[in-house]
Design a protein around this motif. Structure first.
Motif, short mmCIF file in Angstrom:
data_model
loop_
_atom_site.label_atom_id
_atom_site.label_comp_id
_atom_site.label_asym_id
_atom_site.label_seq_id
_atom_site.Cartn_x
_atom_site.Cartn_y
_atom_site.Cartn_z
N TYR A 343 -21.54 6.80 140.20
CA TYR A 343 -23.04 7.57 140.02
C TYR A 343 -22.38 8.85 140.50
O TYR A 343 -22.33 9.13 141.42
CB TYR A 343 -24.15 6.73 140.72
CG TYR A 343 -23.98 5.64 140.12
CD1 TYR A 343 -24.82 5.00 138.79
CD2 TYR A 343 -23.99 4.55 140.50
CE1 TYR A 343 -24.77 3.83 138.44
CE2 TYR A 343 -24.22 2.91 140.78
CZ TYR A 343 -24.49 2.98 139.25
OH TYR A 343 -24.81 0.99 139.16
N ASP A 344 -23.00 9.92 139.19
CA ASP A 344 -23.17 11.73 140.09
C ASP A 344 -24.11 11.63 139.40
O ASP A 344 -24.83 11.74 137.97
CB ASP A 344 -21.92 11.92 139.05
CG ASP A 344 -20.44 11.75 140.18
OD1 ASP A 344 -20.03 12.48 141.45
OD2 ASP A 344 -19.80 10.87 139.55
N ARG A 377 -27.82 16.86 135.60
CA ARG A 377 -27.09 16.10 135.06
C ARG A 377 -26.12 15.24 135.51
O ARG A 377 -25.63 14.95 136.52
CB ARG A 377 -25.23 16.71 134.88
CG ARG A 377 -24.58 16.58 134.00
CD ARG A 377 -23.56 18.23 134.26
NE ARG A 377 -22.50 17.43 133.70
CZ ARG A 377 -20.77 17.44 133.74
NH1 ARG A 377 -21.44 16.59 134.97
NH2 ARG A 377 -19.36 16.33 133.30
N ARG A 379 -24.20 11.85 135.21
CA ARG A 379 -22.55 10.80 134.34
C ARG A 379 -22.63 9.47 135.66
O ARG A 379 -22.51 10.05 136.64
CB ARG A 379 -21.82 12.15 134.41
CG ARG A 379 -21.52 13.21 134.02
CD ARG A 379 -21.89 12.46 132.28
NE ARG A 379 -21.71 13.81 131.63
CZ ARG A 379 -23.06 14.45 130.84
NH1 ARG A 379 -23.40 13.87 131.64
NH2 ARG A 379 -22.70 15.17 130.58
N THR A 380 -22.18 8.65 134.42
CA THR A 380 -22.08 6.93 135.38
C THR A 380 -20.73 7.06 134.59
O THR A 380 -20.56 7.14 133.36
CB THR A 380 -23.53 6.34 134.74
OG1 THR A 380 -24.54 7.36 135.83
CG2 THR A 380 -22.50 5.05 136.03
N THR A 381 -19.88 6.74 135.57
CA THR A 381 -18.58 5.85 134.65
C THR A 381 -18.77 4.22 135.29
O THR A 381 -18.86 4.31 136.41
CB THR A 381 -17.02 6.64 134.62
OG1 THR A 381 -16.98 7.16 136.72
CG2 THR A 381 -17.84 7.68 134.46
N SER A 389 -23.61 1.61 133.63
CA SER A 389 -23.66 2.73 133.00
C SER A 389 -25.19 2.41 132.27
O SER A 389 -25.62 2.78 131.16
CB SER A 389 -22.36 2.77 132.51
OG SER A 389 -21.49 1.41 131.38
N SER A 394 -25.99 8.18 131.82
CA SER A 394 -25.71 9.47 131.71
C SER A 394 -26.38 10.50 130.32
O SER A 394 -27.28 9.90 129.61
CB SER A 394 -23.76 9.60 131.09
OG SER A 394 -23.55 9.39 131.96
N GLU A 396 -28.63 13.95 130.43
CA GLU A 396 -29.20 15.90 130.72
C GLU A 396 -30.02 16.14 130.85
O GLU A 396 -31.01 15.83 129.43
CB GLU A 396 -28.71 16.82 129.87
CG GLU A 396 -26.84 16.86 130.28
CD GLU A 396 -26.08 18.08 129.82
OE1 GLU A 396 -26.27 19.01 128.57
OE2 GLU A 396 -24.75 18.28 130.45
N GLY A 429 -29.04 12.95 125.62
CA GLY A 429 -28.13 11.88 126.30
C GLY A 429 -27.86 11.06 125.01
O GLY A 429 -28.28 10.72 123.99
#
Length: 715
Positions: A343-344, A377, A379-381, A389, A394, A396, A429
């Motif tokens: 998770y970012d 912003r 971003r989930t991987t 996810s 993810s 913006e 998104g």
């Protein structure tokens, strides 16, 4: 344990208490500036969250409170929640096996409803689960003070803050050096029981003439799993922190100041779900905040008090799958040890404003004009099941706004604050996109009929744009396997807050040199288009065995294993939510000791269903009594906390009903000399087993902590 009847009458008791305090203080002499020796009365500390212009919290025409560094040192908190429970109207929600926390103000939390700032930088991290939807990471040893304004009255303090603003100031050179000291360091060690293993804090700083100063701090904390009040081990509640803080201030010419901050925090912990029954992950969290600011202010240039700040905050959580012995769900999906979820969230923003001070006839003005913007912003991987996810998508989002505010004073008895804020948001998104804008007004009138007493009334509106998750979340819940649907048509929340209060400040009430301060307020906040997750669509059946695809139930509804009836869930706009309550905060310091009191009563409901909002906390009263001995070098005292039960929890909610409880803490601080200080605290002294409302795990039982601080300095 406090009775439900006693705490349910908190509203009338608070009003009566304020009336009695006003009568008792009416014969005292009011003095604008408190004695320099007074340290317990935090309401005399400067605040900026209410209007962006500095004033003591006791003078703020709003529900504003301040937590000082001295209070934090005395309580030796391992989490900021231990400090904030003394602030009226403020509670926290925590997953005890995660050092992050969420702040609740007046029953509102999650998705940015409370604007949390660290050195002016917004903290917008959020992951979805059965705990809070919007948390932040900050160790209390790094905090130099907390500035809080409750409700959407801080119109000029950024978009979305319909619950309020909580601004954390990290420690600085003034926290370790006196004005006549040029360089020095403070070394602190702390040890404890019940999981509080070790804390090291090293802070150092230097002043380079009058033109610059630098400050740095290193903190290492090691906590082990704790036991609750019955002696039961609460697994996976330990964590390890390594953090560093660096600051500088440069003053190249009179009135000019350039400042910068770099805060780096690395947390390492193992998380077994919010109830210690989920999949087990190792978490490596890095939470960084960087700021760069400029200010110009000079007494001879009254029309310019200019502030500009840019910031960058990032929170990165790397989860590594360990096992899933509780249900085997992740293993059935092919997830193996070592698979990861990342998770970012990156938040970039700026805040620019100027305050011009001038007079027109008999009126004095402080006119503030400015603007701000925030860029999120996410971003989930996810290669560990896909649930991360799906539920933290993810995307913006941009929030931008501009504001104007005029603080007008007439003589010594009348103040008027009028403000307008324009907000705009844009969210995107995948294939979804939404946007919107609005102008929100605020008007406050303060009247001081007699010296030392000031009444105020406020009408203020706030605007919160939908979050990325609320709009874009889409996936299948792990078990039972119901659908969670996106809603790109969500409308922003609009708060309409009516509030009234009284500020009381007197010196020399019962004896020469004493200080009395009190604030009380009552509020009613109606939130249009309130966003809440709700069941939608028809009932359908899903498997009763984890790991079996829900798709097989299309042909076998109601037959084994498809026997669990469910509905889909989606974030929807409720027509209107109403929150109301009363808050009281007061303190009295007579030199030989001090006593403080804070009390909160909040109600909240969905006006369409008449159902109580899940995030409304129970009534709470807290009190602190301290006595000073040995020429004020020794302080001993106690902190009492009384919390009512919260039993009316909607059926099917993951939040549990909680019983009322009472807590007793005992503390002592001894200043050996101006270089050495020792602190001791006994938390939950009677080893009470309790669970704080909104938390799923019980809190720690009896815990003892001791700390020693040694200072080295040159003049």
């Amino acid at each position: 344990m406090p009775s439900s009847r006693a705490l349910s009458s908190c509203r009338s008791g608070l009003v009566a208490g304020v009336s009695l305090l006003s009568v008792a203080a009416a014969q005292a002499q009011t003095v604008p500036t408190p004695p320099a020796s007074t340290t317990a009365v935090s309401l005399d500390t400067l605040t900026v969250t209410s209007t962006k212009t500095e004033e003591p919290a006791i003078d703020a025409l709003s529900g504003t409170s301040v937590v000082t560094r001295e209070q934090i040192r005395r309580l030796q908190p391992s989490r900021l929640s231990e400090v904030l429970r003394d602030v009226p109207g403020v509670t926290t929600q925590e997953n005890q096996n995660d050092p992050a926390q969420a702040i609740n103000i007046r029953g509102l939390q999650d998705f940015g409803r409370v604007n949390v700032l660290v050195d002016g930088a917004r903290q917008n991290f959020q992951t979805s689960g059965h705990s809070a939807n919007g948390v932040f990471y900050l160790d209390p040893e790094l905090v130099g003070g907390v500035d809080i304004t409750r409700g959407p009255t801080a119109t000029i303090y950024g978009s979305g803050a319909i619950g309020g603003v909580v601004s954390f100031r990290t420690r600085s050179i003034d926290d370790i050096l006196r004005p006549d000291e040029t360089a020095g360091a403070v070394q602190k060690w702390s040890f404890g029981t019940n999981g509080q293993k070790f804390l090291n804090s090293t802070a150092l700083g230097a002043r380079i003439g009058t033109g610059a100063d630098v400050f740095g701090q290193f903190v290492y904390r090691d906590n082990a799993p704790y036991r609750d009040g019955l002696g039961n081990l609460v697994r996976d509640t330990g964590n390890e922190l390594t953090s560093g803080l660096a600051k500088f201030n440069i003053r190249p010419a009179e009135g000019h100041e350039i400042s910068g901050t770099a805060l780096i925090q690395d947390f390492d912990f193992t998380n077994n779900g919010t109830s210690n029954a989920g999949a087990r992950f190792n978490n490596a969290v890095q939470a960084d905040t960087y700021t760069l600011g400029y200010r110009f202010a000079r007494p001879d240039v009254a029309l310019v008090d200019f502030n500009a700040k840019g910031y960058y905050s990032t929170t990165h959580n790397n989860l590594t799958f360990l096992n899933d012995t509780a249900s085997g769900l992740y293993g059935n999906l092919g997830v193996r040890a070592g698979n990861r979820i990342n998770y970012d969230i990156e938040t970039t923003g700026f805040d620019v404003y100027n305050t011009a001070r001038f007079d027109t006839w008999a009126l004095s003005h402080a006119l503030t004009i400015g603007g701000d913007a925030v860029f999120d912003r996410v971003r989930t991987t996810d290669i560990a099941g896909g649930f991360g996810s799906a539920f933290t998508p993810s995307g913006e989002r941009t929030l931008a706004g501009a504001f104007i505010q005029d603080e007008v004073r007439y003589a010594t008895w009348l103040r008027v604050v009028g403000a307008l804020r324009y907000d705009h948001y844009d969210l995107s998104g995948g294939t979804y996109r939404s946007s919107g804008d609005r102008v929100s007004p605020k008007i406050t009138v303060g009247v001081s009929p007699i010296p030392g007493v000031e009444f105020y009334g406020t009408y203020a509106e706030g605007y919160r744009a939908p979050s990325i998750t609320e709009t874009l979340v889409q996936g299948i819940h792990p078990f039972p396997a119901f659908n969670i649907l996106p809603n790109p048509n969500l409308r922003p929340e609009i708060a309409h807050n009516v509030e009234g209060g009284v500020n009381i400040k007197y010196n020399d009430v019962l004896k020469a040199g004493d200080t009395f301060r009190a604030k009380a307020n009552i509020f009613n906040n109606n939130v249009d288009n309130f966003i809440n997750i709700s069941a939608v669509g028809p009932t359908y059946f899903v498997p009763a065995i984890a790991g079996i695809p829900a798709s097989i139930c299309a042909a076998r509804p109601g037959r084994f294993p498809c026997v669990i009836p469910v509905r889909s869930f989606q974030y929807l706009n409720v027509s209107q939510a109403e929150l109301s309550g009363v808050e009281l905060e007061g303190a009295y310091d007579w030199g030989g000791g001090f006593v403080s009191l804070a009390a909160t009563h909040t109600e909240g409901r969905d006006k369409s269903t008449r159902q109580t909002l899940l995030t409304v906390p129970p009534d709470r009263i807290s009190a602190t009594l301290g006595l000073r001995f040995l020429e004020n070098s020794l302080t001993v005292g106690t902190r009492l906390t009384f919390v009512d039960s919260r039993l009316n929890v909607p059926s099917g909610a993951t939040i549990l009903a909680t019983k009322g409880y009472s807590l007793v803490d005992l503390f002592a601080s001894y200043t050996v000399n101006d270089r050495i200080r020792a602190d001791f605290i006994l938390q939950n002294a009677f080893d009470k087993r309790y669970t704080q409302y909104l938390n799923l795990l019980p809190s720690p039982g009896l815990t003892a902590k001791a700390a020693i601080s040694i200072k080295f300095a040159t003049r």
